[in-house]
Design a protein around this motif. Structure first.
Motif, PDB file in Angstrom:
ATOM      1  N   LEU A 169       0.852  -1.190   0.000  1.00 35.85           N
ATOM      2  CA  LEU A 169       0.000   0.000   0.000  1.00 35.85           C
ATOM      3  C   LEU A 169       0.884   1.235   0.000  1.00 35.85           C
ATOM      4  N   PHE A 170       0.707   2.084  -1.015  1.00 37.34           N
ATOM      5  CA  PHE A 170       1.520   3.287  -1.152  1.00 37.34           C
ATOM      6  C   PHE A 170       0.601   4.481  -1.301  1.00 37.34           C
ATOM      7  N   PHE A 171       0.380   5.180  -0.196  1.00 31.69           N
ATOM      8  CA  PHE A 171      -0.471   6.370  -0.150  1.00 31.69           C
ATOM      9  C   PHE A 171      -1.808   6.146  -0.856  1.00 31.69           C
ATOM     10  N   GLY A 172      -2.498   5.102  -0.430  1.00 29.04           N
ATOM     11  CA  GLY A 172      -3.853   4.842  -0.902  1.00 29.04           C
ATOM     12  C   GLY A 172      -3.958   3.948  -2.113  1.00 29.04           C
ATOM     13  N   ARG A 173      -2.843   3.662  -2.794  1.00 28.27           N
ATOM     14  CA  ARG A 173      -2.863   2.761  -3.949  1.00 28.27           C
ATOM     15  C   ARG A 173      -2.185   1.449  -3.579  1.00 28.27           C
ATOM     16  N   THR A 174      -2.819   0.346  -3.945  1.00 31.68           N
ATOM     17  CA  THR A 174      -2.297  -0.973  -3.618  1.00 31.68           C
ATOM     18  C   THR A 174      -1.665  -1.588  -4.849  1.00 31.68           C
ATOM     19  N   TYR A 175      -0.418  -2.023  -4.701  1.00 32.50           N
ATOM     20  CA  TYR A 175       0.330  -2.570  -5.834  1.00 32.50           C
ATOM     21  C   TYR A 175       0.649  -4.041  -5.613  1.00 32.50           C
ATOM     22  N   GLN A 176       0.565  -4.799  -6.718  1.00 34.58           N
ATOM     23  CA  GLN A 176       0.875  -6.230  -6.715  1.00 34.58           C
ATOM     24  C   GLN A 176       2.172  -6.526  -7.455  1.00 34.58           C
ATOM     25  N   GLN A 177       2.814  -5.501  -7.995  1.00 35.81           N
ATOM     26  CA  GLN A 177       4.036  -5.709  -8.772  1.00 35.81           C
ATOM     27  C   GLN A 177       4.953  -4.499  -8.607  1.00 35.81           C
ATOM     28  N   ILE A 178       6.226  -4.701  -8.996  1.00 31.48           N
ATOM     29  CA  ILE A 178       7.200  -3.627  -8.880  1.00 31.48           C
ATOM     30  C   ILE A 178       8.324  -3.861  -9.872  1.00 31.48           C
ATOM     31  N   TYR A 179       9.073  -2.808 -10.193  1.00 29.25           N
ATOM     32  CA  TYR A 179      10.266  -2.888 -11.039  1.00 29.25           C
ATOM     33  C   TYR A 179      11.431  -2.236 -10.299  1.00 29.25           C
ATOM     34  N   VAL A 180      12.578  -2.878 -10.352  1.00 34.30           N
ATOM     35  CA  VAL A 180      13.811  -2.312  -9.811  1.00 34.30           C
ATOM     36  C   VAL A 180      14.626  -1.793 -10.987  1.00 34.30           C
ATOM     37  N   ASN A 181      14.786  -0.485 -11.073  1.00 35.65           N
ATOM     38  CA  ASN A 181      15.461   0.132 -12.213  1.00 35.65           C
ATOM     39  C   ASN A 181      16.929   0.399 -11.888  1.00 35.65           C
ATOM     40  N   ASN A 182      17.799   0.094 -12.839  1.00 39.67           N
ATOM     41  CA  ASN A 182      19.238   0.203 -12.597  1.00 39.67           C
ATOM     42  C   ASN A 182      19.673   1.603 -12.194  1.00 39.67           C
ATOM     43  N   ASN A 183      18.923   2.617 -12.608  1.00 36.46           N
ATOM     44  CA  ASN A 183      19.317   3.996 -12.320  1.00 36.46           C
ATOM     45  C   ASN A 183      18.849   4.488 -10.954  1.00 36.46           C
ATOM     46  N   GLY A 184      18.574   3.553 -10.039  1.00 39.22           N
ATOM     47  CA  GLY A 184      18.421   3.919  -8.641  1.00 39.22           C
ATOM     48  C   GLY A 184      17.029   4.184  -8.145  1.00 39.22           C
ATOM     49  N   HIS A 185      15.992   3.725  -8.864  1.00 39.90           N
ATOM     50  CA  HIS A 185      14.646   3.991  -8.402  1.00 39.90           C
ATOM     51  C   HIS A 185      13.732   2.790  -8.653  1.00 39.90           C
ATOM     52  N   LEU A 186      12.590   2.787  -7.955  1.00 40.12           N
ATOM     53  CA  LEU A 186      11.570   1.755  -8.080  1.00 40.12           C
ATOM     54  C   LEU A 186      10.316   2.365  -8.692  1.00 40.12           C
ATOM     55  N   THR A 187       9.679   1.626  -9.584  1.00 42.78           N
ATOM     56  CA  THR A 187       8.401   2.032 -10.156  1.00 42.78           C
ATOM     57  C   THR A 187       7.452   0.843 -10.088  1.00 42.78           C
ATOM     58  N   PHE A 188       6.167   1.109 -10.188  1.00 48.98           N
ATOM     59  CA  PHE A 188       5.174   0.059  -9.990  1.00 48.98           C
ATOM     60  C   PHE A 188       4.484  -0.380 -11.277  1.00 48.98           C
ATOM     61  N   ASN A 189       4.063   0.549 -12.099  1.00 47.80           N
ATOM     62  CA  ASN A 189       3.244   0.206 -13.262  1.00 47.80           C
ATOM     63  C   ASN A 189       4.056  -0.219 -14.470  1.00 47.80           C
ATOM     64  N   GLN A 190       5.269   0.297 -14.604  1.00 47.92           N
ATOM     65  CA  GLN A 190       6.114  -0.050 -15.734  1.00 47.92           C
ATOM     66  C   GLN A 190       7.564   0.236 -15.401  1.00 47.92           C
TER      67      GLN A 190
END
Length: 354
Positions: free
Chosen positions: A131-152
Motif C-alpha cells: 500500500l503506497f499512499f492509498g494505492r495498492t500494488y501487486q508488482q514492482i520494477y527495480v530500475n538500474n538507475n536507482g529507483h523503483l516504479t510500480f506500473n512499468q
C-alpha cells in the motif's frame, strides 16, 4: 594497464585504450606495444599511437604514454581481474557494507538485474500487496538507475525534481545516471518469513513507536558499489527496503559510500500528481550527496524511514516532519535538529526557503 579488450564507455571515456599485446617480462627490457580503443563493438575500432612498456622488479610496470590520436580516447588503468603475464590481478578488498544494510547479494539469494545501461528488472510479482499512499500494488520494477516504479519499468537516467505532478508513483533511493555494466550489482529479494522479518519488525517499532507493528513482508533492493555512467572508478551503495504488515507500509532507505558526481540526482519519493512527496535534504545536489551516509530522520546515520500507507501519522498533510543531519564537532558526531512544515498549501513557502 589491461592487455585484453575493455568495454566501450568505460574508464571514464568513450573509447578506452588497452594494450594490444602481452606485457613484457623483466628480461625483455623496454618494449613497444600497439594500443587499441574499443568503439562500435569493435575492440580495435580505434588504433592509437604505440607506447613503450617496461616490467620492473616488484611486480609492476612502467608505461611511457603518448598523446592519443583523438581527444575522446583515454588510457584505461583499471586492472581488476585482467590477466597480466599469465596471472590474475585481484583487486584489494573493499569495506564491508554498513551495519544498517539488510542482508543482500548471493548470501541472501538475491536476483541480480542484467548489467545493461539504463536497464531494469523484469516485472516482479509481489508476494504481498504493498500500500503506497492509498494505492495498492501487486508488482514492482527495480530500475538500474536507482529507483523503483510500480506500473512499468523506467530507463530514465535524468531525474525530474519532486514534486513533479506526474502520472506515476516512484521511490528514488538515489535516482541518477548509474551504470552496472562494468562495476557494481543491482539486486533484489523479497521475504515472507525468517530473520529479515524479525529485524524489520524491530526497526519499524524503534523508528515508529506505539504502533505495535509486526512485519509480514519485506522487499530489499540493493545497489552495491555501482558506478556512475562514464565514471567507472566510482562506487555508490544504497538500499531501498519496503516493509508491510496489516494495513501499515514503510520505506527504509539505507546509504553507504556515496561517490560525488556531477550528474543530476534525486532521493525521496513522489506520488501521482504529487499529492505526497518527500525530498531527502541535499539529495538534489551532486556535490554534496556523499553526506547521505551521515544524515537521517530517525537518529541512525545513513538511514531514512517513512510511513507510506497514507494513514494517520504518515508523512503527509499537516504533519510536521523532522530530520537530523549529523554534523562533526571535535571528531564527535552530533545530531542537528531541523523542522520542516510539510502541508501541501505551504509548497510555495517551502520552495522559497529551500
Amino acid at each position: 594497464m589491461p592487455d585484453t579488450c575493455v568495454d566501450q564507455l568505460s574508464c571514464g571515456t568513450h573509447a578506452p585504450l588497452w594494450l594490444n599485446g602481452a606485457h613484457p617480462r623483466i628480461e625483455d627490457g623496454v618494449v613497444t606495444r600497439s594500443v587499441c580503443g574499443h568503439w562500435w563493438n569493435n575492440c580495435c575500432g580505434f588504433q592509437s599511437n604505440p607506447i613503450k612498456v617496461k616490467a620492473c622488479p616488484g611486480g609492476y610496470y612502467v608505461y611511457e604514454f603518448v598523446r592519443p590520436t583523438v581527444c575522446y580516447l583515454a588510457y584505461c588503468a583499471d586492472v581488476r581481474n585482467i590477466s597480466i603475464n599469465n596471472h590474475t590481478v585481484t583487486p584489494e578488498p573493499t569495506l564491508a557494507a554498513p551495519a544498517i544494510f539488510y542482508l543482500f547479494g548471493s548470501a541472501a539469494g538475491d536476483t541480480n538485474n542484467t548489467a545493461v545501461e539504463d536497464g531494469s528488472s523484469s516485472v516482479i510479482q509481489l508476494l504481498s500487496p504493498f500500500l503506497f499512499f492509498g494505492r495498492t500494488y501487486q508488482q514492482i520494477y527495480v530500475n538500474n538507475n536507482g529507483h523503483l516504479t510500480f506500473n512499468q519499468a523506467s530507463n530514465e537516467y535524468v531525474p525530474y525534481s519532486f514534486p513533479a505532478n506526474r502520472s506515476q508513483d516512484i521511490i528514488a533511493g538515489l535516482w541518477t545516471d548509474l551504470d552496472n555494466r562494468l562495476r557494481g550489482v543491482v539486486s533484489y529479494h523479497q521475504y515472507t518469513s525468517g530473520n529479515v522479518l524479525t529485524r524489520a519488525t524491530r526497526d519499524i517499532n524503534t523508528h515508529f513507536p506505539n504502533l505495535y507493528f509486526t512485519a509480514s513482508w519485506v522487499f530489499v533492493a540493493t545497489w552495491n558499489k555501482v558506478a556512475y555512467y562514464a565514471l567507472t572508478s566510482t562506487e555508490t551503495s544504497f538500499q531501498v527496503i519496503l516493509i508491510s504488515g496489516r494495513n501499515f507500509s514503510f520505506i527504509l532507505m539505507n546509504y553507504g559510500d556515496i561517490a560525488v558526481t556531477g550528474h543530476p540526482v534525486q532521493a525521496g519519493y513522489d506520488t501521482i500528481n504529487s499529492t505526497h512527496y518527500f525530498v531527502i535534504p541535499g539529495s538534489n545536489n551532486g556535490s554534496s550527496i556523499s553526506n547521505l551516509r551521515n544524515s537521517s530522520n530517525v537518529n541512525v546515520p545513513g538511514r531514512w524511514a517513512f510511513r507510506v500507507d497514507g494513514g494517520s501519522n504518515s508523512n503527509k498533510g499537516n504533519l510536521t516532519t523532522h530530520y537530523h543531519q549529523f554534523v562533526h564537532h571535535h571528531n564527535v558526531l552530533y545530531p542537528e535538529m531541523i523542522l520542516l512544515r510539510w502541508p501541501r498549501e505551504l509548497n510555495a513557502q517551502k520552495n522559497k526557503t529551500n
